[in-house]
Design an enzyme around this catalytic site. Structure first.
Site, PDB file in Angstrom:
ATOM      1  N   GLY A   1       0.863  -1.174   0.000  1.00 21.18           N
ATOM      2  CA  GLY A   1       0.000   0.000   0.000  1.00 21.18           C
ATOM      3  C   GLY A   1       0.897   1.220   0.000  1.00 21.18           C
ATOM      4  O   GLY A   1       2.105   1.101   0.195  1.00 21.18           O
TER       5      GLY A   1
ATOM      6  N   GLY B   1       2.828   3.521   1.424  1.00 24.70           N
ATOM      7  CA  GLY B   1       3.386   3.669   2.763  1.00 24.70           C
ATOM      8  C   GLY B   1       4.003   5.041   2.984  1.00 24.70           C
ATOM      9  O   GLY B   1       4.341   5.412   4.100  1.00 24.70           O
ATOM     10  N   ARG B   2       4.164   5.755   1.899  1.00 26.68           N
ATOM     11  CA  ARG B   2       4.737   7.103   2.034  1.00 26.68           C
ATOM     12  C   ARG B   2       4.239   7.995   0.915  1.00 26.68           C
ATOM     13  O   ARG B   2       4.937   8.891   0.466  1.00 26.68           O
ATOM     14  CB  ARG B   2       6.249   7.025   1.995  1.00 26.68           C
ATOM     15  CG  ARG B   2       6.763   6.332   0.753  1.00 26.68           C
ATOM     16  CD  ARG B   2       8.147   6.753   0.522  1.00 26.68           C
ATOM     17  NE  ARG B   2       8.761   5.946  -0.518  1.00 26.68           N
ATOM     18  CZ  ARG B   2       9.964   6.173  -0.953  1.00 26.68           C
ATOM     19  NH1 ARG B   2      10.671   7.154  -0.454  1.00 26.68           N
ATOM     20  NH2 ARG B   2      10.466   5.425  -1.894  1.00 26.68           N
TER      21      ARG B   2
ATOM     22  N   LYS C   1       4.628  11.820  -3.251  1.00 24.81           N
ATOM     23  CA  LYS C   1       5.503  10.740  -2.773  1.00 24.81           C
ATOM     24  C   LYS C   1       6.449  11.305  -1.719  1.00 24.81           C
ATOM     25  O   LYS C   1       7.149  12.285  -1.986  1.00 24.81           O
ATOM     26  CB  LYS C   1       6.279  10.179  -3.970  1.00 24.81           C
ATOM     27  CG  LYS C   1       7.189   9.005  -3.678  1.00 24.81           C
ATOM     28  CD  LYS C   1       7.631   8.374  -4.994  1.00 24.81           C
ATOM     29  CE  LYS C   1       8.645   7.256  -4.792  1.00 24.81           C
ATOM     30  NZ  LYS C   1       9.031   6.654  -6.086  1.00 24.81           N
TER      31      LYS C   1
ATOM     32  N   ARG D   1       3.933  13.296  -8.256  1.00 25.16           N
ATOM     33  CA  ARG D   1       4.008  12.432  -9.440  1.00 25.16           C
ATOM     34  C   ARG D   1       2.689  12.480 -10.186  1.00 25.16           C
ATOM     35  O   ARG D   1       1.622  12.433  -9.572  1.00 25.16           O
ATOM     36  CB  ARG D   1       4.331  11.017  -8.990  1.00 25.16           C
ATOM     37  CG  ARG D   1       4.367  10.022 -10.132  1.00 25.16           C
ATOM     38  CD  ARG D   1       5.152   8.798  -9.780  1.00 25.16           C
ATOM     39  NE  ARG D   1       4.474   7.954  -8.809  1.00 25.16           N
ATOM     40  CZ  ARG D   1       5.043   6.887  -8.249  1.00 25.16           C
ATOM     41  NH1 ARG D   1       6.283   6.557  -8.515  1.00 25.16           N
ATOM     42  NH2 ARG D   1       4.374   6.156  -7.383  1.00 25.16           N
TER      43      ARG D   1
ATOM     44  N   ASP E   1       4.222  -4.636  -7.854  1.00 26.61           N
ATOM     45  CA  ASP E   1       3.658  -3.365  -7.394  1.00 26.61           C
ATOM     46  C   ASP E   1       4.267  -2.183  -8.148  1.00 26.61           C
ATOM     47  O   ASP E   1       3.794  -1.054  -8.017  1.00 26.61           O
ATOM     48  CB  ASP E   1       3.857  -3.187  -5.882  1.00 26.61           C
ATOM     49  CG  ASP E   1       5.288  -3.432  -5.442  1.00 26.61           C
ATOM     50  OD1 ASP E   1       5.814  -4.521  -5.701  1.00 26.61           O
ATOM     51  OD2 ASP E   1       5.899  -2.526  -4.854  1.00 26.61           O
ATOM     52  N   ASN E   2       5.298  -2.439  -8.925  1.00 28.15           N
ATOM     53  CA  ASN E   2       5.925  -1.371  -9.700  1.00 28.15           C
ATOM     54  C   ASN E   2       5.638  -1.521 -11.187  1.00 28.15           C
ATOM     55  O   ASN E   2       6.393  -1.030 -12.023  1.00 28.15           O
ATOM     56  CB  ASN E   2       7.434  -1.349  -9.452  1.00 28.15           C
ATOM     57  CG  ASN E   2       7.761  -0.960  -8.023  1.00 28.15           C
ATOM     58  OD1 ASN E   2       6.958  -0.315  -7.349  1.00 28.15           O
ATOM     59  ND2 ASN E   2       8.926  -1.359  -7.553  1.00 28.15           N
TER      60      ASN E   2
HETATM   61  P1  AMP Z   1       9.216   1.013  -3.499  1.00 25.01           P
HETATM   62  O1  AMP Z   1      10.476   0.270  -3.249  1.00 25.01           O
HETATM   63  O2  AMP Z   1       9.395   2.515  -3.526  1.00 25.01           O
HETATM   64  O3  AMP Z   1       8.469   0.503  -4.681  1.00 25.01           O
HETATM   65  O4  AMP Z   1       8.313   0.760  -2.218  1.00 25.01           O
HETATM   66  C1  AMP Z   1       7.811  -0.494  -1.875  1.00 25.01           C
HETATM   67  C2  AMP Z   1       6.804  -0.349  -0.759  1.00 25.01           C
HETATM   68  O5  AMP Z   1       7.431   0.146   0.422  1.00 25.01           O
HETATM   69  C3  AMP Z   1       5.685   0.626  -1.068  1.00 25.01           C
HETATM   70  O6  AMP Z   1       4.510   0.093  -0.510  1.00 25.01           O
HETATM   71  C4  AMP Z   1       6.099   1.877  -0.353  1.00 25.01           C
HETATM   72  O7  AMP Z   1       4.991   2.680  -0.016  1.00 25.01           O
HETATM   73  C5  AMP Z   1       6.816   1.341   0.855  1.00 25.01           C
HETATM   74  N1  AMP Z   1       7.862   2.273   1.329  1.00 25.01           N
HETATM   75  C6  AMP Z   1       9.040   2.564   0.733  1.00 25.01           C
HETATM   76  N2  AMP Z   1       9.730   3.454   1.451  1.00 25.01           N
HETATM   77  C7  AMP Z   1       8.994   3.751   2.529  1.00 25.01           C
HETATM   78  C8  AMP Z   1       9.163   4.622   3.675  1.00 25.01           C
HETATM   79  N3  AMP Z   1      10.258   5.363   3.822  1.00 25.01           N
HETATM   80  N4  AMP Z   1       8.175   4.652   4.582  1.00 25.01           N
HETATM   81  C9  AMP Z   1       7.065   3.904   4.442  1.00 25.01           C
HETATM   82  N5  AMP Z   1       6.846   3.077   3.418  1.00 25.01           N
HETATM   83  C10 AMP Z   1       7.786   2.995   2.463  1.00 25.01           C
HETATM   84 MG    MG Z   2       6.849   1.043  -5.627  1.00 23.09          MG
END
Ligand code: AMP
Ligand code: MG
Length: 499
Positions: A91, A93-94, A114, A177, A253-254
């Site tokens: 979900g 998360g940030r 983001k 974004r 998820d990407n």
């Molecule tokens: P990403 O690697 O950016 O595709 O992130 C993968 C997942 O981790 C996604 O659900 C993000 O929302 C969560 N996420 C990445 N960095 C953070 C952070 N600093 N705090 C909270 N959630 C994060």
């Molecule tokens: Mg991602």
């Protein structure tokens, strides 16, 4: 909020908030102490019907997450994902989705902050993002856009006045974004995992309305939608391969069902051509290496297909058979896009049976001689134009060996013969090559240099790089410094998921 920013041109609809509750959570960005704009993408703002000058003067509050623009209904989206092959519930998360801006041309675009703070999906994370990676997303995605490759884009970057703690403290930032949507393969995986068919059905209906409205009346909407996504991904990944782009973290998820490139984390462009290239420090197994990308896309699409099964047929075997028929078309579709693009890179408008081997032959030579991917193809166009016979200089140190030069000369002879059979003639072939073979890409060493300067408070190198990557096909005096490959001896580039 200042009165002026209300008039910036916001025109939100929030269709995602009308979906069933488990698909999202109503959240607000967490305010930051001192928001300041470092990037506003004026051309993109204009496309969206937003006033770039007003945004620049008054937008820091909105783009830092301290103010909600009129009409927005902020949420965090739920999704799941296979990360390096392992299934996880995730979900935003940030990140916070402000809503869907309706552009003057009727296009609907997600505006998504983001780095906007913690949400109910944050798990252990701080909800924040660092300036460097957010700027990296902007410059690489603008480069991709200029190359004609579907991508999410950055509308603005605001620094927060706060530090984020990674390996060291770094300046914090929020990226706004813009995306055709944030519907991921993982969004469908999440909806499937909820276990309620109406939720999955609502998501599919929403996705079709946004991306494939022609399919709304299809008798088999799930299969037709899968087919459309398979086609978009086959085209997208072929485009990546043809410019030497390595996404770096193709978790489900990407991967966006819109067919846009999304989530610029550890991505980078090839310097020397090597199909096994992995840039990401966390990709220990090389799962997301350059050459693996088509296969991984296919694998991810199989996860989408599985998620859709309950909507395909009540009988699971019949459903599996129906989606398999679509999934199995991926390799041939990829190949068709890739070969069409490869032909264009070589200056060919017509098709002959030997073209695949011709293209592969050049790539093999490039691999053997560590030729710079971008400079090689840009150089071919120049060579075809001048009839100049030399083997191109290679990245690894200023020229191929005598044997290498002979091998190149042999390839060139075949290529020239093939070009001579093009009905449009030589000049057209050269023009065609120049339209598809960029001279400027966001070079790794240039990106790094710009981000280091930005972190130290100097945005000038970033701005110059951004200007350069926005005009990738023209050789100009100004872009000369951005055309050269990595200086010798820099070693292999590494990216950190550094987020
Ligand atoms: P990403 O690697 O950016 O595709 O992130 C993968 C997942 O981790 C996604 O659900 C993000 O929302 C969560 N996420 C990445 N960095 C953070 C952070 N600093 N705090 C909270 N959630 C994060
Ligand atoms: Mg991602």
């Amino acid at each position: 909020m200042s009165v002026a920013i209300h008039r910036a041109g916001w025109r939100f609809d929030n269709s995602y908030t009308r979906l069933p509750e488990p698909l999202f959570s109503r959240e607000r960005p967490t305010a930051v102490s001192d928001p300041a704009l470092v990037v506003v993408n004026a051309p993109l703002a204009a496309e969206l019907g937003l006033d770039p000058d007003l945004l620049r003067d008054e937008g820091a509050g909105v783009f830092g997450g301290n103010e909600i623009p009129p009409g927005a209904e902020p949420i965090a989206q739920a999704y799941a994902g296979h990360q390096f092959g392992h299934f996880t519930n995730l979900g935003d998360g940030r990140a916070i989705l402000l809503g869907e801006q309706i552009a003057p041309d009727g296009r609907r675009a997600d505006l998504h902050l983001k780095g906007a703070g913690r949400t109910r999906y944050s798990r252990g994370g701080d909800g924040r993002a660092a300036l460097g990676p957010m700027l990296r997303e902007v410059v690489v995605s603008e480069g991709m856009h200029a190359l004609g490759i579907p991508t999410t884009r950055g509308l603005a970057v605001a620094t927060t006045g706060e530090e984020v703690l990674r390996a060291t403290p770094l300046p914090g930032a929020v990226l706004t974004r813009v995306a055709a949507s944030h519907l991921r393969v993982g969004t469908f995986q999440f909806a499937r995992a909820v276990g309620e068919t109406p939720v999955l059905e609502a998501l599919l209906r929403h996705a079709i309305a946004r991306h494939d409205p022609d399919l709304a009346s299809s008798g088999e909407p799930a299969v037709a939608f899968l087919d459309a996504v398979v086609e978009r991904q086959a085209a997208l990944v072929a485009r990546w391969m043809l410019v030497g782009f390595v996404h770096g973290v193709m978790n489900t998820d990407n991967m966006a069902v819109s067919g846009e490139t999304i989530d610029y984390g550890p991505c980078a462009f090839l310097d020397a051509y090597d199909p096994t290239t992995v840039f990401s420090s966390i990709d220990q197994q090389g799962r997301y290496a350059y050459a693996n990308q088509p296969m991984i896309a296919h694998w991810n699409l199989a996860r989408l297909a599985e998620s859709l099964l309950p909507l395909v047929h009540a009988d699971e075997d019949a459903a599996i058979e129906a989606v398999r028929g679509v999934l199995d078309t991926f390799p041939a579709r990829f190949e068709r896009h890739y070969l069409a693009g490869g032909r264009a890179k070589l200056g060919l408008a017509t098709a002959e049976d030997g073209d695949r081997d011709l293209f592969a032959g050049l790539l093999k030579w490039m691999h053997d001689h560590a030729a710079d991917f971008t400079a090689m193809f840009a150089g071919l166009a120049a060579r075809a134009a001048t009839h100049d016979g030399d083997a191109p200089a290679v990245a690894a140190g200023g020229g191929a060996s005598a044997a290498g030069a002979d091998a190149f000369a042999a390839w060139r002879t075949t290529w020239r013969a093939r070009l001579s059979r093009e009905p449009g003639g030589h000049a057209e072939a050269v023009a065609r090559m120049r339209r598809v073979n960029p001279v400027v890409i966001p070079r790794n060493h240039r990106v790094e240099e710009a981000l280091v300067a930005a972190e130290a408070g100097d945005m000038e190198p970033f701005r110059r790089l951004l200007d350069a990557v926005r005009d990738p096909f023209a050789e100009t005096a100004a872009n000369e410094p951005y055309r050269a490959g990595a200086p010798a001896g820099c070693g292999r580039y590494r990216t950190f998921c550094g987020t």
